[in-house]
Every structure is written in structure tokens, then in C-alpha cells.
Design an enzyme around this catalytic site. Structure first.
Site, PDB file in Angstrom:
ATOM      1  N   HIS A   1      -7.248   3.579   1.315  1.00 28.85           N
ATOM      2  CA  HIS A   1      -6.416   4.116   2.390  1.00 28.85           C
ATOM      3  C   HIS A   1      -7.221   4.028   3.681  1.00 28.85           C
ATOM      4  CE1 HIS A   1      -2.872   6.099   3.739  1.00 28.85           C
ATOM      5  NE2 HIS A   1      -3.453   7.237   4.063  1.00 28.85           N
TER       6      HIS A   1
ATOM      7  N   ASP B   1       0.825  -1.204   0.000  1.00 26.97           N
ATOM      8  CA  ASP B   1       0.000   0.000   0.000  1.00 26.97           C
ATOM      9  C   ASP B   1       0.863   1.259   0.000  1.00 26.97           C
ATOM     10  OD1 ASP B   1      -2.035  -1.826   0.275  1.00 26.97           O
ATOM     11  OD2 ASP B   1      -2.759  -1.068   2.199  1.00 26.97           O
ATOM     12  N   ASP B   2       0.237   2.369  -0.427  1.00 23.31           N
ATOM     13  CA  ASP B   2       0.772   3.729  -0.247  1.00 23.31           C
ATOM     14  C   ASP B   2       1.791   4.166  -1.291  1.00 23.31           C
ATOM     15  OD1 ASP B   2      -0.865   3.916   1.960  1.00 23.31           O
ATOM     16  OD2 ASP B   2       0.736   3.611   3.421  1.00 23.31           O
TER      17      ASP B   2
END
Length: 258
Positions: free
Chosen positions: A135, A15-16
Site C-alpha cells: 500500500h 490494488d486495494d
């Protein structure tokens, strides 16, 4: 859109991507080391454009990390786009547990916010996302799950599986109902696990048993290479040795009819 598992599949998704230079670089380093097989990227964040430029030159499969909870940080966000997302963020942050309940009055802003992010992703990456997640897991808010603007997407992250030690029965039951709703519209893995709940170096437990599901089913392991303790685990020999026992791939294999 549920499909039977024909063989095991392990997706290690970072993620991210694009949220910061540090996170972006750690994700690409982890991919080069064979520690992850997929990533999800945010748009209109401080490193989104550079992350997309790097991804377009390589082979990392990238999905959309839908951002409904943290204001954009890039300097080139159109005013209308930023205003819409700010309203979504304000509502979700102020709603508490009610964030997961469907609110008709929120629908228009959610539709626009999701459509904006999908369009920006396609512009940056030159193709649609392989899948989507959210998110802080806010892709599971009812206003997101039911958004018509998600129509072009086929695959997504399911709710994270938790053991009896990690979550109360009522919450696990709620996640099971949400999983059933998602599977009626999207393809997902059968299981989603956080590396923090698996690896003993991160205070996790039962990694061998829980990852064993990937020998005959589809499993996503959610990771954050931008977090220093996870990065060290991911780039170590022990993690790569663990992955060697499975068929490792991306969400594109689910979209292909798994």
C-alpha cells in the site's frame, strides 16, 4: 531469483482488495469483465473478510497488499497486532524520505507486522498469496525489503518504471538499484507501469509503445478499479481490445519458473 523471460506476459493487477466494499466490488466486476488478471488484498481492513470469502469461491489470483502505512480499520484486530502495526505506521509517516532507509531499531516491529499480515492472509484465503506489493509502495522500504518474515514469498512488485518526463534521473537511478536488489531475492516482472501513465483517457501517454514490452517480456500494469475514472477505463471495450493483443496472466506464472 532472477529468471529470463521466455515469452511475453502481461499482468494487470488491481490494488486495494478488501480496503472497502466499494473497492472490493469494483475489483470483482473488473475481473468478471476480463479487464484485470490479478489482485492484491489488504488484511484487517473494513471489507477484508468479505473480500476473502468472495475470492475463495472464484478464480481470481490474489496476492498480499502489504499495509505498513494506513492503520487497520477492521473491528476484530488483536490488540498486540494493532499496536505493532500502529508503531510501524507512525515511524514511516514521520520519517519522510528516510522511510526507505534501513533502521535497525525498527526491524523487530516490521518483522512482526509482516508476519502477522501473512498469517492473516493465509487464514482468510486458505492459501499463501500469489505475490506481494505494498500500500503506497511501502513494500519497498528497506526494513520491508530485508525482512526475514517475507521468506515464504517468491514474487513481488518491482518499483514503477517512469519516463524522463515523469521522474528525475536521480530517482530513476535509485529505483534501478532497488530493482536489482529485489531481483536478487524475488521474482518480479521486468516492467511495472501505472495505467494512469499509459491511457490517454487518464492523461497517460505512449500506451501502445510501453505496453509493447509485454510482447517479449513481462509487464505489470498497476490499476485501482475502486477509483471511478480508472474503473470506467477498465470496463470499457477499448481496454479489453488492448489486452486481446497480449498473453495475459498472473504472478503465479513468474513463480512457476519464468
Amino acid at each position: 531469483m532472477d529468471t529470463p523471460d521466455r515469452a511475453g506476459l502481461l499482468v494487470v493487477n488491481a490494488d486495494d482488495l478488501g480496503i472497502s466494499r466499494q473497492d472490493t466490488d469494483a475489483i470483482f466486476e473488473s475481473f468478471a469483465a476480463g479487464a484485470i488478471s490479478s489482485a492484491t488484498a489488504l488484511v484487517w481492513m473494513s471489507d477484508s473478510r468479505r473480500a476473502a470469502e468472495r475470492a475463495r469461491d472464484g478464480t481470481l489470483p490474489v496476492g498480499l497488499h502489504l499495509n505498513l502505512i494506513e492503520p487497520y480499520t477492521a473491528g476484530d484486530v488483536p490488540d498486540r497486532v494493532a499496536d505493532t502495526q500502529r508503531r510501524v505506521v507512525r515511524r514511516l509517516r514521520g520519517a519522510g524520505s528516510g522511510a526507505y532507509v534501513y533502521h535497525p531499531s525498527w526491524a523487530r516491529d516490521f518483522e512482526r507486522c509482516i508476519a502477522d499480515q501473512l498469517a492473516q492472509f493465509t487464514e482468510l484465503y486458505g492459501r499463501p498469496p500469489t505475490h506481494f506489493d505494498g500500500h503506497q509502495h511501502m513494500h519497498l522500504a528497506a526494513n520491508a525489503v530485508l525482512a526475514r518474515s517475507l521468506g515464504p514469498l517468491v514474487t513481488c512488485r518491482r518499483p514503477v518504471n517512469r519516463t524522463t518526463d515523469e521522474s528525475r534521473p536521480a530517482k530513476r537511478a535509485g529505483r534501478a538499484l532497488l530493482f536489482a536488489a529485489l531481483r536478487s531475492r524475488f521474482r518480479t516482472t521486468r516492467w511495472c507501469l501505472s495505467i494512469r501513465a499509459l491511457d490517454p483517457r487518464l492523461s497517460g501517454t505512449q500506451m501502445r509503445v510501453r505496453l509493447g514490452q509485454a510482447s517479449h517480456s513481462s509487464v505489470e500494469v498497476m490499476v485501482h478499479p475502486g477509483w471511478e475514472d480508472e474503473r470506467q477505463v477498465l470496463q470499457g471495450d477499448a481496454w479489453r481490445d488492448t489486452l486481446a493483443g497480449f498473453r495475459v496472466g498472473s504472478f503465479a506464472e513468474l513463480a512457476g519458473g519464468r
